[in-house]
Design an enzyme around this catalytic site. Structure first.
Site, mmCIF file in Angstrom:
data_model
loop_
_atom_site.group_PDB
_atom_site.id
_atom_site.type_symbol
_atom_site.label_atom_id
_atom_site.label_comp_id
_atom_site.label_asym_id
_atom_site.label_seq_id
_atom_site.Cartn_x
_atom_site.Cartn_y
_atom_site.Cartn_z
ATOM 1 N N LYS A 90 -50.523 12.750 -70.370
ATOM 2 C CA LYS A 90 -49.288 13.548 -70.307
ATOM 3 C C LYS A 90 -49.300 14.689 -71.324
ATOM 4 O O LYS A 90 -48.975 15.812 -70.980
ATOM 5 C CB LYS A 90 -48.053 12.670 -70.603
ATOM 6 C CG LYS A 90 -47.699 11.681 -69.538
ATOM 7 C CD LYS A 90 -46.309 11.103 -69.777
ATOM 8 C CE LYS A 90 -46.137 10.438 -71.124
ATOM 9 N NZ LYS A 90 -46.907 9.183 -71.277
ATOM 10 N N ARG A 105 -37.644 7.508 -70.415
ATOM 11 C CA ARG A 105 -38.501 6.329 -70.394
ATOM 12 C C ARG A 105 -37.731 5.085 -69.948
ATOM 13 O O ARG A 105 -38.321 4.008 -69.880
ATOM 14 C CB ARG A 105 -39.055 6.074 -71.782
ATOM 15 C CG ARG A 105 -40.489 6.551 -71.986
ATOM 16 C CD ARG A 105 -40.846 6.240 -73.404
ATOM 17 N NE ARG A 105 -42.242 6.194 -73.701
ATOM 18 C CZ ARG A 105 -42.944 7.203 -74.203
ATOM 19 N NH1 ARG A 105 -42.386 8.376 -74.378
ATOM 20 N NH2 ARG A 105 -44.208 7.045 -74.532
ATOM 21 N N ARG A 139 -58.816 8.287 -78.447
ATOM 22 C CA ARG A 139 -57.977 9.472 -78.580
ATOM 23 C C ARG A 139 -57.868 9.903 -80.048
ATOM 24 O O ARG A 139 -57.717 9.068 -80.933
ATOM 25 C CB ARG A 139 -56.602 9.068 -78.063
ATOM 26 C CG ARG A 139 -55.790 10.155 -77.531
ATOM 27 C CD ARG A 139 -54.862 9.620 -76.512
ATOM 28 N NE ARG A 139 -53.685 8.984 -77.081
ATOM 29 C CZ ARG A 139 -52.538 8.895 -76.440
ATOM 30 N NH1 ARG A 139 -52.421 9.406 -75.217
ATOM 31 N NH2 ARG A 139 -51.519 8.290 -76.975
ATOM 32 N N ARG A 158 -53.778 8.027 -83.899
ATOM 33 C CA ARG A 158 -52.377 7.616 -84.058
ATOM 34 C C ARG A 158 -52.294 6.134 -84.394
ATOM 35 O O ARG A 158 -53.033 5.345 -83.820
ATOM 36 C CB ARG A 158 -51.618 7.896 -82.766
ATOM 37 C CG ARG A 158 -50.933 9.232 -82.772
ATOM 38 C CD ARG A 158 -50.445 9.598 -81.415
ATOM 39 N NE ARG A 158 -49.667 8.570 -80.748
ATOM 40 C CZ ARG A 158 -49.052 8.752 -79.605
ATOM 41 N NH1 ARG A 158 -49.103 9.930 -79.012
ATOM 42 N NH2 ARG A 158 -48.367 7.779 -79.035
ATOM 43 N N ARG A 187 -47.435 -1.209 -75.363
ATOM 44 C CA ARG A 187 -46.826 -0.015 -74.767
ATOM 45 C C ARG A 187 -46.966 -0.027 -73.246
ATOM 46 O O ARG A 187 -46.049 0.395 -72.530
ATOM 47 C CB ARG A 187 -47.452 1.243 -75.378
ATOM 48 C CG ARG A 187 -46.969 1.450 -76.817
ATOM 49 C CD ARG A 187 -47.896 2.338 -77.630
ATOM 50 N NE ARG A 187 -47.942 3.681 -77.105
ATOM 51 C CZ ARG A 187 -48.961 4.523 -77.310
ATOM 52 N NH1 ARG A 187 -50.014 4.138 -78.006
ATOM 53 N NH2 ARG A 187 -48.919 5.730 -76.813
HETATM 54 P P1 AMP Z 1 -45.485 9.176 -76.946
HETATM 55 O O1 AMP Z 1 -46.013 10.174 -77.931
HETATM 56 O O2 AMP Z 1 -44.764 9.827 -75.813
HETATM 57 O O3 AMP Z 1 -46.533 8.191 -76.477
HETATM 58 O O4 AMP Z 1 -44.379 8.306 -77.733
HETATM 59 C C1 AMP Z 1 -44.719 7.542 -78.874
HETATM 60 C C2 AMP Z 1 -43.641 6.512 -79.179
HETATM 61 O O5 AMP Z 1 -42.402 7.176 -79.420
HETATM 62 C C3 AMP Z 1 -43.332 5.530 -78.068
HETATM 63 O O6 AMP Z 1 -44.240 4.431 -78.064
HETATM 64 C C4 AMP Z 1 -41.918 5.107 -78.444
HETATM 65 O O7 AMP Z 1 -41.924 4.220 -79.549
HETATM 66 C C5 AMP Z 1 -41.318 6.423 -78.928
HETATM 67 N N1 AMP Z 1 -40.706 7.189 -77.805
HETATM 68 C C6 AMP Z 1 -41.096 8.404 -77.325
HETATM 69 N N2 AMP Z 1 -40.313 8.815 -76.323
HETATM 70 C C7 AMP Z 1 -39.385 7.839 -76.162
HETATM 71 C C8 AMP Z 1 -38.309 7.655 -75.256
HETATM 72 N N3 AMP Z 1 -38.011 8.566 -74.305
HETATM 73 N N4 AMP Z 1 -37.573 6.523 -75.377
HETATM 74 C C9 AMP Z 1 -37.835 5.586 -76.323
HETATM 75 N N5 AMP Z 1 -38.857 5.686 -77.177
HETATM 76 C C10 AMP Z 1 -39.628 6.802 -77.114
#
Ligand code: AMP
Length: 212
Positions: free
Chosen positions: A13, A88, A127, A160, A171
């Site tokens: 993404k 999400r 990654r 990360r 996740r």
């Molecule tokens: P990402 O970088 O999109 O993979 O997001 C990393 C982490 O941020 C996720 O594993 C969640 O802990 C938190 N997170 C990001 N976007 C959301 C969302 N829309 N709702 C809830 N938690 C989020």
């Protein structure tokens, strides 16, 4: 143009979102980036989010919805935006419906990147991203010219803290339990464009462009 990019963690993404937003001159809005930034700045919200993110758990809807509401009001979102990592949950999707209706704007497409779980686990542990300019890499699929160093700015490449196998499995479970439910929500609105996300970034990008 207003887009949402949905897909499991590690489906590409972030990489696709950067290219798509740049090609269409629209704002790239990543809740993950916004939350990591708030955590780095040590704000109240950042502190609350940080512990959950480190465990691979979702941050509560009200916090993320507030963040998006504020971000969509910024001037750079007026021309259009691409949401990466939001919504999400169905609760977030409903809140977004309300925000868009109040602004009298509509979504154009919801792009769904499809990648099987086992490919994700293999992918995600390789990654890396630049600690300075956030450019994404992959040790096997998109390697930097010099190991551990960003091609663009010379910054250090880091993993990360939520990209370990254990966290990835948590996740993925969250994705299947909660996030996958937003797909029928948008299917009912006729907005979902399914794209095979298993190829190399350029091939996936071409498929996304075709789907739009
Ligand atoms: P990402 O970088 O999109 O993979 O997001 C990393 C982490 O941020 C996720 O594993 C969640 O802990 C938190 N997170 C990001 N976007 C959301 C969302 N829309 N709702 C809830 N938690 C989020």
């Amino acid at each position: 143009m207003r887009l949402i990019l949905v897909g499991p963690p590690g489906s590409g993404k972030g990489t696709q979102a950067k290219r798509l937003a740049a090609s269409r001159s629209i704002a790239h809005v990543s809740t993950g980036d916004l939350l990591r930034d708030a955590a780095a700045r040590g704000t109240d919200l950042g502190r609350k989010a940080d512990a959950l993110m480190k465990q691979g758990l979702l941050v509560p809807d009200d916090l993320v919805i507030g963040l998006i509401e504020e971000r969509l009001g910024a001037p750079d979102c007026a021309k259009g935006f691409l949401l990466d990592g939001f919504p999400r949950t169905v609760g977030q999707a409903r809140a977004l419906d309300g925000m868009l209706a109040r602004r009298r704007v509509q979504l154009d497409h919801v792009v769904l990147l499809e990648v099987p779980d086992e490919a994700i686990v293999e992918r995600i542990t390789g990654r890396r991203s630049c600690s300075k300019c956030q450019t994404p890499y992959h040790v096997t699929f998109v390697p930097p010219r010099r190991s551990g160093v960003c091609d663009k700015c010379g910054g250090e490449l880091t993993l990360r803290s939520d990209d370990t196998e254990e966290k990835v499995r948590t996740r993925l479970a969250k994705y299947h339990q909660e996030t996958a439910a937003v797909i029928p929500h948008y299917e009912a609105q006729g907005l979902v464009r399914r794209v095979d996300g298993t190829g190399a970034p350029d091939a996936v990008y071409a498929a996304v462009e075709k789907a739009l």
